[in-house]
Design a protein around this motif. Structure first.
Motif, PDB file in Angstrom:
ATOM      1  N   ILE A  51       1.231  -1.160   0.122  1.00  0.00           N
ATOM      2  CA  ILE A  51      -0.331  -0.026  -0.093  1.00  0.00           C
ATOM      3  C   ILE A  51       1.110   1.532  -0.374  1.00  0.00           C
ATOM      4  CG2 ILE A  51      -1.140   1.628   1.478  1.00  0.00           C
ATOM      5  CD1 ILE A  51      -2.536  -1.262   2.584  1.00  0.00           C
ATOM      6  N   ILE A  52       2.078   0.984   0.979  1.00  0.00           N
ATOM      7  CA  ILE A  52       3.010   1.927   1.161  1.00  0.00           C
ATOM      8  C   ILE A  52       3.127   2.680   0.065  1.00  0.00           C
ATOM      9  CG2 ILE A  52       4.892   2.977   1.995  1.00  0.00           C
ATOM     10  CD1 ILE A  52       3.951   1.510   4.863  1.00  0.00           C
ATOM     11  N   ALA A  53       3.732   1.260  -0.974  1.00  0.00           N
ATOM     12  CA  ALA A  53       4.277   1.833  -1.923  1.00  0.00           C
ATOM     13  C   ALA A  53       3.381   2.082  -3.758  1.00  0.00           C
ATOM     14  CB  ALA A  53       5.168  -0.216  -2.920  1.00  0.00           C
ATOM     15  N   ASP A  54       2.282   1.584  -3.343  1.00  0.00           N
ATOM     16  CA  ASP A  54       1.502   1.986  -4.622  1.00  0.00           C
ATOM     17  C   ASP A  54       1.676   3.419  -4.230  1.00  0.00           C
ATOM     18  OD1 ASP A  54      -0.114   1.804  -6.425  1.00  0.00           O
ATOM     19  OD2 ASP A  54      -1.671   1.608  -4.758  1.00  0.00           O
ATOM     20  N   LEU A  55       0.841   3.993  -3.316  1.00  0.00           N
ATOM     21  CA  LEU A  55       0.650   5.380  -2.761  1.00  0.00           C
ATOM     22  C   LEU A  55       1.976   6.012  -3.195  1.00  0.00           C
ATOM     23  CD1 LEU A  55      -2.049   5.481   0.177  1.00  0.00           C
ATOM     24  CD2 LEU A  55      -1.958   6.578  -1.968  1.00  0.00           C
ATOM     25  N   TYR A  56       2.843   5.504  -2.753  1.00  0.00           N
ATOM     26  CA  TYR A  56       4.579   6.816  -3.323  1.00  0.00           C
ATOM     27  C   TYR A  56       4.483   6.909  -4.835  1.00  0.00           C
ATOM     28  CZ  TYR A  56       8.731   8.240  -3.897  1.00  0.00           C
ATOM     29  OH  TYR A  56      10.150   8.713  -4.244  1.00  0.00           O
ATOM     30  N   ILE A  57       4.112   5.625  -5.644  1.00  0.00           N
ATOM     31  CA  ILE A  57       4.099   6.179  -6.832  1.00  0.00           C
ATOM     32  C   ILE A  57       3.483   7.009  -7.309  1.00  0.00           C
ATOM     33  CG2 ILE A  57       4.334   4.838  -9.044  1.00  0.00           C
ATOM     34  CD1 ILE A  57       5.651   2.082  -6.557  1.00  0.00           C
ATOM     35  N   ARG A  58       2.345   6.383  -6.846  1.00  0.00           N
ATOM     36  CA  ARG A  58       0.941   7.851  -6.911  1.00  0.00           C
ATOM     37  C   ARG A  58       1.471   8.852  -7.168  1.00  0.00           C
ATOM     38  NH1 ARG A  58      -4.092   4.990  -8.433  1.00  0.00           N
ATOM     39  NH2 ARG A  58      -3.978   2.722  -8.177  1.00  0.00           N
ATOM     40  N   LEU A  59       1.612   9.406  -5.732  1.00  0.00           N
ATOM     41  CA  LEU A  59       1.890  10.362  -5.640  1.00  0.00           C
ATOM     42  C   LEU A  59       2.429  10.797  -6.460  1.00  0.00           C
ATOM     43  CD1 LEU A  59       1.566  10.458  -1.545  1.00  0.00           C
ATOM     44  CD2 LEU A  59      -0.280  11.459  -3.442  1.00  0.00           C
ATOM     45  N   ASN A  60       4.230  10.144  -6.238  1.00  0.00           N
ATOM     46  CA  ASN A  60       5.395  11.112  -7.036  1.00  0.00           C
ATOM     47  C   ASN A  60       4.992  10.848  -8.167  1.00  0.00           C
ATOM     48  OD1 ASN A  60       7.851  11.830  -6.480  1.00  0.00           O
ATOM     49  ND2 ASN A  60       8.709  10.061  -7.635  1.00  0.00           N
ATOM     50  N   GLU A  61       3.970  10.778  -8.998  1.00  0.00           N
ATOM     51  CA  GLU A  61       4.349  10.548 -10.273  1.00  0.00           C
ATOM     52  C   GLU A  61       2.762  11.594 -11.307  1.00  0.00           C
ATOM     53  OE1 GLU A  61       3.901   9.893 -14.211  1.00  0.00           O
ATOM     54  OE2 GLU A  61       4.973   8.243 -13.363  1.00  0.00           O
ATOM     55  N   ILE A  62       2.430  12.139  -9.890  1.00  0.00           N
ATOM     56  CA  ILE A  62       1.637  13.410  -9.673  1.00  0.00           C
ATOM     57  C   ILE A  62       2.667  14.515  -9.812  1.00  0.00           C
ATOM     58  CG2 ILE A  62       0.357  14.649  -8.488  1.00  0.00           C
ATOM     59  CD1 ILE A  62      -1.326  12.549  -8.189  1.00  0.00           C
ATOM     60  N   ARG A  63       3.283  14.337  -8.969  1.00  0.00           N
ATOM     61  CA  ARG A  63       4.219  15.206  -8.768  1.00  0.00           C
ATOM     62  C   ARG A  63       4.793  16.030  -9.912  1.00  0.00           C
ATOM     63  NH1 ARG A  63       7.759  14.000  -3.775  1.00  0.00           N
ATOM     64  NH2 ARG A  63       8.740  16.271  -3.679  1.00  0.00           N
ATOM     65  N   TYR A  64       5.568  14.458 -10.566  1.00  0.00           N
ATOM     66  CA  TYR A  64       5.926  14.965 -12.203  1.00  0.00           C
ATOM     67  C   TYR A  64       5.156  15.626 -13.030  1.00  0.00           C
ATOM     68  CZ  TYR A  64      10.106  14.329  -9.456  1.00  0.00           C
ATOM     69  OH  TYR A  64      10.962  14.393  -7.828  1.00  0.00           O
ATOM     70  N   SER A  65       3.779  14.799 -13.169  1.00  0.00           N
ATOM     71  CA  SER A  65       2.907  14.902 -14.424  1.00  0.00           C
ATOM     72  C   SER A  65       1.636  15.081 -13.608  1.00  0.00           C
ATOM     73  CB  SER A  65       2.477  13.459 -15.041  1.00  0.00           C
ATOM     74  OG  SER A  65       4.592  13.196 -15.519  1.00  0.00           O
ATOM     75  N   PRO A  66       1.383  16.759 -13.304  1.00  0.00           N
ATOM     76  CA  PRO A  66       0.111  17.085 -12.300  1.00  0.00           C
ATOM     77  C   PRO A  66      -0.603  17.289 -13.096  1.00  0.00           C
ATOM     78  CG  PRO A  66       2.123  18.751 -12.703  1.00  0.00           C
ATOM     79  CD  PRO A  66       2.390  17.821 -13.205  1.00  0.00           C
ATOM     80  N   GLU A  67      -1.003  16.197 -14.593  1.00  0.00           N
ATOM     81  CA  GLU A  67      -2.166  16.345 -15.633  1.00  0.00           C
ATOM     82  C   GLU A  67      -2.846  15.031 -14.939  1.00  0.00           C
ATOM     83  OE1 GLU A  67       1.504  15.127 -17.747  1.00  0.00           O
ATOM     84  OE2 GLU A  67       1.002  17.068 -16.983  1.00  0.00           O
ATOM     85  N   LYS A  68      -2.046  14.057 -14.432  1.00  0.00           N
ATOM     86  CA  LYS A  68      -2.358  12.590 -14.140  1.00  0.00           C
ATOM     87  C   LYS A  68      -3.582  12.667 -12.898  1.00  0.00           C
ATOM     88  CE  LYS A  68       1.389  10.586 -16.942  1.00  0.00           C
ATOM     89  NZ  LYS A  68       2.615   9.341 -16.738  1.00  0.00           N
ATOM     90  N   ALA A  69      -3.443  13.743 -11.933  1.00  0.00           N
ATOM     91  CA  ALA A  69      -3.497  13.810 -10.850  1.00  0.00           C
ATOM     92  C   ALA A  69      -5.610  13.326 -10.820  1.00  0.00           C
ATOM     93  CB  ALA A  69      -3.465  14.872 -10.122  1.00  0.00           C
ATOM     94  N   ASN A  70      -6.536  12.953 -12.086  1.00  0.00           N
ATOM     95  CA  ASN A  70      -7.522  12.969 -11.852  1.00  0.00           C
ATOM     96  C   ASN A  70      -7.287  11.396 -12.068  1.00  0.00           C
ATOM     97  OD1 ASN A  70      -6.656  13.646 -15.033  1.00  0.00           O
ATOM     98  ND2 ASN A  70      -8.721  13.628 -15.202  1.00  0.00           N
ATOM     99  N   LEU A  71      -6.476  11.043 -13.090  1.00  0.00           N
ATOM    100  CA  LEU A  71      -6.185   9.736 -13.430  1.00  0.00           C
ATOM    101  C   LEU A  71      -5.634   8.738 -11.922  1.00  0.00           C
ATOM    102  CD1 LEU A  71      -5.167   9.718 -16.531  1.00  0.00           C
ATOM    103  CD2 LEU A  71      -7.501   9.423 -15.623  1.00  0.00           C
TER     104      LEU A  71
END
Length: 120
Positions: A51-71
């Motif tokens: 769970i921790i790894a999944d959330l970290y990956i999602r959050l970090n991806e949003i940091r570098y690609s903000p347009e993916k936040a809604n996905l």
């Protein structure tokens, strides 16, 4: 009244609870737990490494690609859950949570349990 969320550490030996992190009205994070783990109100779930790894990956991806936040971590409606915009506030929550979940990967889980808890 509003959405309050916590990451809580529990000392395995003593049972002492330590507040690791606090979030106020970060509805996207609450939505993640409601949709994936059916968390109740008030609710608390044990965070495992996946769970921790999944959330970290999602959050970090949003940091570098903000347009993916809604996905990756969409805003989530609820009573007193705050704003649903992908604005500066949303991204400040994402940045803080990314830091918290990054550090959570290095907790000694033989000594501590990490929980996500929420109440509204």
């Amino acid at each position: 009244m509003g959405l309050d969320m916590y990451l809580l550490l529990e000392d395995v030996e003593t049972g002492e609870i330590i507040e690791y992190s606090y979030y106020r009205k970060f509805n996207a994070l609450q939505g993640y737990f409601e949709q994936n783990y059916n968390i109740a109100n008030p609710g608390k779930i044990l965070l495992k490494e996946d769970i921790i790894a999944d959330l970290y990956i999602r959050l970090n991806e949003i940091r570098y690609s903000p347009e993916k936040a809604n996905l990756l971590l969409p805003s989530y409606p609820g009573p007193f859950f705050g704003t649903y915009e992908y604005d500066r506030l949303y991204h400040s929550y994402v940045n803080q949570a990314a830091i918290d979940f990054y550090h959570a990967k290095f907790i000694d889980y033989s000594k501590y349990k990490l929980y996500y808890a929420s109440d509204w």
